[in-house]
Design an enzyme around this catalytic site. Structure first.
Site, PDB file in Angstrom:
ATOM      1  N   GLU A 231       0.806  -1.133   0.023  1.00  0.00           N
ATOM      2  CA  GLU A 231      -0.013  -0.182   0.079  1.00  0.00           C
ATOM      3  C   GLU A 231       0.993   1.352   0.001  1.00  0.00           C
ATOM      4  OE1 GLU A 231      -3.042   2.601   2.418  1.00  0.00           O
ATOM      5  OE2 GLU A 231      -2.991   0.506   3.037  1.00  0.00           O
ATOM      6  N   CYS A 265      -2.379   8.651   3.367  1.00  0.00           N
ATOM      7  CA  CYS A 265      -2.441   8.065   1.783  1.00  0.00           C
ATOM      8  C   CYS A 265      -3.650   8.403   1.297  1.00  0.00           C
ATOM      9  CB  CYS A 265      -1.761   6.582   1.611  1.00  0.00           C
ATOM     10  SG  CYS A 265      -2.689   5.829   2.791  1.00  0.00           S
TER      11      CYS A 265
END
Length: 463
Positions: A231, A265
């Site tokens: 990720e 993020c």
């Protein structure tokens, strides 16, 4: 000589935590212990594994006040919000525990007279979880819980900025009665972590962090035939259609852009607004941003804390200054935020207009309290700009027309599509991304797949 790591608090620049780094001998001992413990853990009934995981979650929740204070000092999140991550840690964990029976059940085939056929889901072995500092509790638990429920051993390497999070999670599992060696943590240097990946003693790596480090992990794992879940970065966009509820859109996108000082993020970093509502939206947006209070995160009145370090803040300021030099308009006067100072982690929020995709602030991950807003004339132009990115974690559209929203969602290159909300993770949905945002997925029923390997059983019955 024993090496140590220091955690410098963004609150005041003090050394908040100092820990010895694991020696080569300690690292190899942990790997051996994990391998030995995993066999017995796999043989432990799933109900017992679920019970241990549940008790560990409750132990973390019971310690949330202390954990919140540690989060505040380690990475700078305002204390008024810090305990919320314990709640999301628990929500994600409890959901994954609740679906484990179905997610890990054998896959049944159609009936075939004279045969028994099914596909079992076995553990991969030892899982290395490399966790980030920006959401240091609920990010690693996305992998830890399903990996343990599937029968794997887990070794957690946390960011040097948030080492206490690894220790608190470990303590919770110890209190829950997990067998020795099944779940461990190691404070390791980057070089030691690279050695572990290449050691042949881990079977899956779950990493959350930068694109550059993710690429390095793929290189280290190449040829070892082990799984890698990554990720990585994001530059998440939002589109405000002409028919959007502007007050609702402003409230959601401001929070999505500036929560955690923009260090997320999946935070909103670029916004596209239909020309017909552009001026109104920008005015409302700037007005709400001006209401933030930048301050020490241990002050309960603070709503915007420092960035994780002065260096991180300097990188964000560079993007802003460069954009302004290229013609962007800055709407926030930093003098209205007295704690904003160069060479410190404290930075005022910023809203930029007259931006375009020749500017880094609209194309590169910013990871700070800054957002660029562009005017667009149509849905098609918005989609084109939203897709003009090397990243693809989440994207959002604000509109009253749900059918139009879903149609746009099918065109946008993203792992998660939102309509009328943003910057949220639902554990019932797969958390995944496209392009440079990474590979693999966590959470939901699909989140168990990375931590299991299929094994087919094909049995002929002899009368």
């Amino acid at each position: 000589m024993t090496k140590t790591q220091q955690t410098i608090s963004p609150i005041d620049g003090s050394v908040y935590v100092e820990r010895r780094l694991a020696s080569n001998e300690q690292v190899h001992a942990a790997l051996a212990k994990a391998k030995h413990a995993q066999t017995g853990w796999h043989d432990t009934p799933l109900e017992q594994r679920k019970a241990i995981c549940s008790r560990a979650v409750e132990a973390v929740v019971a310690n949330k006040a202390a954990i919140a204070e540690e989060l505040c000092w380690q990475m700078g999140r305002p204390i008024r919000y810090a305990a919320n991550e314990v709640a999301s840690f628990a929500e994600r964990s409890r959901y994954m525990i609740s679906i484990a029976d179905g997610a890990l059940a054998p896959v049944q085939t159609s009936d075939k007279p004279g045969f028994i056929r099914y596909i079992s889901r076995g553990p991969v072995g030892t899982v290395l979880v490399i966790a980030p500092w920006n959401y240091p509790l609920h990010t690693p638990i996305n992998s830890i819980i399903p990996a343990l429920l599937a029968g794997n051993a887990v070794i957690l390497k946390h960011s040097a900025q948030t080492p206490l999070c690894a220790e608190r999670i470990f303590e919770a599992f110890q209190q829950a009665g997990i067998p020795e060696g099944v779940f461990q943590y190691l404070h390791m240097s980057h070089a030691a972590a690279e050695d572990v990946i290449q050691s042949g003693q881990v079977d899956f790596i779950a990493f959350t962090g930068s694109v550059s480090v993710g690429a390095r992990i793929e290189q280290l794992a190449a040829g070892r035939f082990i799984g890698v879940g990554l990720e990585l970065g994001g530059k998440d966009p939002s589109y405000i259609r002409a028919d959007a509820d502007l007050d609702d859109a402003v409230e959601n996108t401001v929070d999505g852009a500036f929560f955690n000082s923009g260090q997320s993020c999946c935070g909103i970093e670029r916004i596209y607004v239909h020309a017909s509502v552009y001026e109104s939206y920008v005015g409302k947006f700037v007005n709400l941003v001006q209401q933030y209070r930048l301050g020490r995160p241990d002050d309960p009145e603070t709503t915007l804390g420092p960035l994780v370090s002065a260096r991180a803040a300097a990188l964000v300021r560079d993007q802003v200054n460069e954009a302004v030099a290229q013609g962007a308009v800055a709407h926030i006067n930093s003098l209205d935020f007295p704690l904003d100072r160069i060479d410190t982690p404290y930075m005022a929020p910023q809203v930029l207009t007259e931006v375009n995709h020749s500017m880094r602030v609209m194309t590169e991950e910013t990871f700070g309290p800054v957002v660029g807003i562009m005017k667009v004339d149509s849905d098609a132009q918005a989609v084109k700009l939203m897709n003009d990115s090397p990243y693809g974690l989440t994207a959002s559209v604000f509109t009253r027309d749900i059918e139009a929203a879903e149609a746009l969602g099918r065109q946008i290159e993203t792992g998660t599509f939102f309509a009328n909300r943003c910057d949220y993770l639902d554990p019932e949905l797969a958390w995944t991304g496209v392009k440079n945002t990474g590979r693999g997925c966590t959470l939901s029923k699909l989140g168990f797949n990375a931590f299991t390997r299929p094994k087919s059983f094909h049995i002929k019955i002899i009368p």
